[in-house]
Scaffold this motif. Structure first.
Motif, short mmCIF file in Angstrom:
data_model
loop_
_atom_site.label_atom_id
_atom_site.label_comp_id
_atom_site.label_asym_id
_atom_site.label_seq_id
_atom_site.Cartn_x
_atom_site.Cartn_y
_atom_site.Cartn_z
N ASN A 393 0.86 -1.18 0.04
CA ASN A 393 0.03 -0.19 -0.02
C ASN A 393 0.82 1.12 0.21
O ASN A 393 0.92 2.09 1.07
CB ASN A 393 -0.97 0.05 1.17
CG ASN A 393 -1.71 -1.26 1.23
OD1 ASN A 393 -2.28 -1.65 0.29
ND2 ASN A 393 -1.90 -1.75 2.49
N ILE A 394 1.77 1.35 -1.07
CA ILE A 394 2.67 2.66 -1.25
C ILE A 394 2.24 3.34 -2.29
O ILE A 394 1.78 2.68 -3.30
CB ILE A 394 4.13 2.15 -1.41
CG1 ILE A 394 4.62 1.14 -0.22
CG2 ILE A 394 4.87 3.11 -1.66
CD1 ILE A 394 5.56 0.52 -0.35
N TYR A 420 6.39 -2.30 2.44
CA TYR A 420 5.23 -1.99 3.05
C TYR A 420 4.99 -3.24 4.34
O TYR A 420 5.09 -4.27 3.80
CB TYR A 420 3.96 -1.96 2.28
CG TYR A 420 2.79 -1.68 3.10
CD1 TYR A 420 2.63 -0.40 3.12
CD2 TYR A 420 2.00 -2.50 3.80
CE1 TYR A 420 1.46 0.09 4.15
CE2 TYR A 420 0.98 -2.08 4.61
CZ TYR A 420 0.51 -0.61 4.50
OH TYR A 420 -0.58 -0.55 5.35
N GLN A 655 3.26 6.04 2.30
CA GLN A 655 2.44 5.19 2.79
C GLN A 655 1.77 5.52 4.18
O GLN A 655 2.39 6.16 5.13
CB GLN A 655 3.04 3.93 2.86
CG GLN A 655 4.16 3.68 3.85
CD GLN A 655 4.87 2.61 4.01
OE1 GLN A 655 4.54 1.82 4.86
NE2 GLN A 655 6.08 2.33 3.22
#
Length: 710
Positions: A393-394, A420, A655
């Protein structure tokens, strides 16, 4: 009738016009003059063309300066922009690239009529050679009326190879390998020893051929020289003799090999040894860098081997291999500070045979993981306490990049843009992280599961902010056997806020999705959420976490390109220090997020946890305190301290990092439990000593309070 171009002598005059062109540096004059003997078409209204440049004099008055014929438009290596005016009676005209045109020059606007203006922009020159260019001015008939010569300074010469100064060991039988060269200047490779042959060459690679060694161990070198510049880089080579060849090596376990290196993880293997084990890394899914291979044997120890080139790593998951370790150099990885073998030659890996692989070590508690560093393990019964988005989730446009506002001071608290971390918890509440990287080809394969199950992966080490931790890295999606069935989870929900699936619904307040609860901010009376940025309310900001799985194209890009509408959203707000509207500080200190819920259903021995993800803007707050009370108006000094934490600047991490805190048993059975995430320091998230800005923000993306079922 002949066309003529009149050459104007230098003169200056004041003009009353808007300042629409600004010079970024000292003005470098340009001139455009030439003549053309072609017949002038009837639609050309005249023959005079003159060029000049606009600038401001020392008194701030805008001036125009006509320029002589022998000037060259010159740019520094860094590039830049210059702006010019045209005095013309030739009617319509157009600027066109002349001989030597390259994409490094932009012209805007490229055409006009009569008097006009245009700009020339040069991009940075990365080459060690100067470059020049010619811009032609054409009349409406396409005739060349003159040219502007453009010149740009070169960059400093540079050359690097993908080998360190540590000698590369090669087999006594000889081998052929490729050196990658990064240079901005012409170069050549020269062998300094007769047994080293220079092979095929490209602009960026050099093949090296080593013959068989009939005698004792020998050392040699290759010089990579810049042509025309007295600078070079030397590569050193050691070739084994038959006595230290693989055929005469002694087999040892990985555990024995590592004991010879010692606890520092740094050293060289000077004995003729080899190990036999299984490849536990999966290069096909790129969970690790393409140059990395990890080999484990029955001693339950693994060794991290780093090849020089990705093409050198041809060894597949579960291959059984024999690895000749004589001369192997162990160093600490620059990023993780974990021990690894550097610049390893593929010719030292023998007898690769496909197998079903080694059996993972089963672990029931997430403790004492140091003993399993670089080994394959299965965590038997675990859950993801904050199952958010996909594996990675970057911000997708920032993969493995340092944004412009990146700061070294914030780096110790960031996961940067190359990893992440998802929280992983066992049934006793022990926590580690599972890291995945942006190159991982299963990164969008699933949404994170809400249940429990087993998780297989490689235990790896990292040192961050002077603290050593151990995490797990899965090799592919098949390693994740955690169930999607929430009924199997190790914990149960007390309250959940977010994640928010869209940013189009304005809210009068933020209330829980699961259980009872609200989220407030102490810096304002109104607690509404707006759909666009505001200094007066909460507002939505994308969390960079996809809400649905997506497949990848053959080149590794997603089949559905990212946009914010595919992402979960977080709640953002600003003015975290010195806020005159504060309900807790009177404007003299930090503000707080306020989470209110009930824990009347939190009974039994299971521990209660607060987990959330968060980030701050560049000028947002860094340091927070988690504290609790039974009423929001509890006096300042009567709140119960839980923990302190530091939030990373979003420009370092790109993130929302995950946080988890075990709450004391005293929070159980409360009809009204209030938890504050309070800013406890005026330092901003860049951690460079500057204070929080009034427009600095903090963001929360997903908040859960859970209790273990045991």
């Amino acid at each position: 009738m002949k066309n003529k171009m009149k050459i104007n002598h230098i003169k200056q005059r004041t003009r009353n016009r808007k300042n629409i062109f600004l010079l970024f540096a000292a003005i470098i004059a340009c001139a455009l003059v030439s003549s053309c003997d072609e017949d002038k078409p009837d639609d050309i209204g005249g023959t005079d063309v003159a060029f000049g440049i606009t600038y401001k004099n020392s008194g701030g008055i805008e001036m125009d300066s006509l320029l002589p014929a022998d000037y060259i438009c010159s740019f520094p290596q860094q590039g830049g922009s210059l702006y010019f005016y045209v005095e013309s009676n030739v009617g319509k005209w157009k600027l066109s690239p002349g001989e030597g045109h390259e994409t490094w020059v932009e012209i805007w606007p490229a055409e006009g009529k009569g008097d006009g203006r245009f700009g020339i922009k040069a991009t940075p020159n990365t080459s060690a050679y100067p470059r020049d260019y010619s811009i032609n001015l054409l009349n409406s008939a396409g005739q060349v009326m003159g040219s502007i010569p453009v010149y740009q300074d070169p960059a400093p010469p540079s050359l690097a190879i993908n080998y360190s100064t540590t000698p590369k060991f090669v087999s006594s039988l000889g081998e052929t390998f490729v050196v990658k060269v990064t240079a901005n200047i012409a170069w050549q490779a020269t062998s300094n020893d007769s047994w080293i042959t220079i092979g095929e060459v490209t602009d960026s690679t050099q093949q090296i051929v080593i013959g068989q060694n009939p005698a004792v161990q020998r050392e040699g070198s290759i010089t990579f020289s810049m042509i025309g510049v007295d600078q070079s880089v030397t590569m050193y080579i050691k070739q084994l003799d038959l006595a230290n060849d693989f055929s005469n090596a002694t087999k040892v376990t990985v555990a024995d090999l590592l004991s010879r290196v010692g606890p520092s993880g740094v050293g060289t293997i000077n004995d003729n040894l080899y190990i036999e084990g299984y490849v536990i890394s999966d290069r096909s899914k790129q969970a690790l860098a393409k140059t990395q291979m990890i080999v484990q044997d029955e001693s339950n120890k693994g060794v991290w081997i780093e090849f020089t080139n990705a093409d050198d790593n041809t060894f597949n998951l579960n291959d059984k291999v024999k690895v000749h370790m004589y001369g192997a150099s162990f160093i600490l990885d620059t990023s993780s500070k974990a021990s690894k073998v550097e610049s390893f030659s593929p010719s030292f890996v023998h007898d690769a045979t496909p197998t079903s692989g080694i059996t993972p070590i089963e672990i029931t508690e997430l403790v004492n993981l140091a003993q399993y560093e670089n080994a394959l393990v299965t965590l038997k019964e675990v859950e993801f306490p904050l199952p958010f988005g996909t594996y990675v989730n970057i911000t997708e446009t920032y993969y493995n990049k340092k944004p412009a506002n990146w700061t070294a001071t914030a780096e110790p608290f960031a996961d940067d843009t190359d990893n992440y971390g998802h929280l992983v918890r066992d049934k006793k509440g022990n926590i580690i992280r599972m890291y995945t990287n942006p190159a991982f080809l299963d990164r969008f394969k699933i949404l994170m599961p809400w249940g429990s199950g087993s998780l297989t992966g490689i235990v790896m080490k990292r040192v961050k902010n002077n603290a050593t931790s151990y995490f797990i890295r899965i090799r592919n999606n098949e390693d994740n056997k955690v169930s999607a069935d929430k009924n199997t989870a190790l914990s149960r929900d007390i309250m959940q806020l977010g994640p928010w699936p869209n940013n189009t619904v304005a809210l009068s307040s933020i209330t829980a999705y699961i259980g009872t609860g609200t989220l407030k901010y102490t810096g304002r009376v109104n607690q509404n959420v707006l759909t666009s940025s505001s200094a007066e309310a909460f507002y939505y900001v994308a969390s960079q976490a996809r809400m649905a799985p997506v497949e990848l194209n053959p080149d590794g890009t997603p089949t559905i390109a990212y946009n914010n509408n595919l992402s979960y959203w977080g709640i953002n707000t600003q003015y975290w220090w010195g806020n005159p509207s504060s309900s807790i500080s009177g404007g003299s200190s930090g503000e707080a997020w306020v989470i209110t819920t009930s824990t009347m259903n939190a009974t039994g021995p299971g521990a209660v946890y607060l987990q959330f993800n968060s980030s701050s803007s560049t000028s947002g707050p860094a340091h927070f305190t988690v504290e609790w009370a039974e009423a929001e108006n509890t006096p300042f000094n009567q709140w119960n301290h839980v923990a302190n934490y530091t939030v990373c600047d979003i420009n370092n991490s790109q993130q929302l990092m995950q946080y988890v805190f075990k709450l004391p048993d005293a929070v159980k059975g409360k009809s009204n439990l209030v938890i504050r995430l309070r800013v406890n320091s005026q330092e901003r998230a860049t951690l460079n000593g500057s204070n929080i800005g009034t427009s600095g923000t903090n963001r929360l993306g997903f908040i859960r309070i859970t209790q273990l079922k045991n």
